[in-house]
Design an enzyme around this catalytic site. Structure first.
Site, mmCIF file in Angstrom:
data_model
loop_
_atom_site.group_PDB
_atom_site.id
_atom_site.type_symbol
_atom_site.label_atom_id
_atom_site.label_comp_id
_atom_site.label_asym_id
_atom_site.label_seq_id
_atom_site.Cartn_x
_atom_site.Cartn_y
_atom_site.Cartn_z
ATOM 1 C CE1 TYR A 188 0.248 1.713 4.328
ATOM 2 C CE2 TYR A 188 0.509 -0.450 4.600
ATOM 3 C CZ TYR A 188 0.528 0.614 5.194
ATOM 4 O OH TYR A 188 1.280 0.870 6.336
ATOM 5 C CB CYS A 189 1.262 4.047 -1.936
ATOM 6 S SG CYS A 189 0.183 4.056 -3.213
ATOM 7 C CE1 TYR A 190 2.750 9.179 1.851
ATOM 8 C CE2 TYR A 190 3.539 8.317 -0.178
ATOM 9 C CZ TYR A 190 3.804 8.852 0.848
ATOM 10 O OH TYR A 190 4.956 9.096 1.554
#
Length: 123
Positions: free
Chosen positions: A81-83
């Site tokens: 996952y990122c932002y």
């Protein structure tokens, strides 16, 4: 002015959504998988953002360390996952790690969606 939609090909739609479900997950599903112990959660955001808060049990693997992805495993699904939903960092990492022979999925909505749903955050 109303939006117009073209009728799509149901066969292509089926293939698209089957692939989407195989390679993405949502926050609620990920929370359940974490509790069951069946996944390896990987935060690909910058280290300073990880330190401010992250998904419980997630390891941090910022882009500068992707060449040697310490902490990833071939034995469990690596959920990246990122932002946010519009951040492509997670998808970029997925391409890189899948190319290394690692099983990967991406968390839809990223950390923003996790927080939005009020799920637990670890610091």
């Amino acid at each position: 002015m109303a939006a117009e939609f073209m009728v799509n090909d149901p066969v292509k739609a089926k293939a698209y959504f089957e692939a989407k479900m195989a390679f993405t997950t949502g926050p609620v599903e990920l929370e359940r998988a974490i509790k069951a112990g069946g996944v390896n959660v990987v935060d690909v955001r910058a280290a300073e953002d990880y330190k401010k808060g992250h998904i419980p049990g997630a390891i941090n693997l910022p882009k500068s360390n992707w060449h040697a992805p310490k902490g990833l495993t071939k034995d469990k699904m690596n959920v990246l996952y990122c932002y946010s939903q519009v951040c492509h960092l997670g998808a970029t990492a997925a391409v890189k790690f899948a190319g290394m022979g690692l099983p990967v999925m991406e968390l839809e909505g990223g950390f923003d969606e996790w927080k939005e749903l009020g799920l637990e955050i670890e610091k």
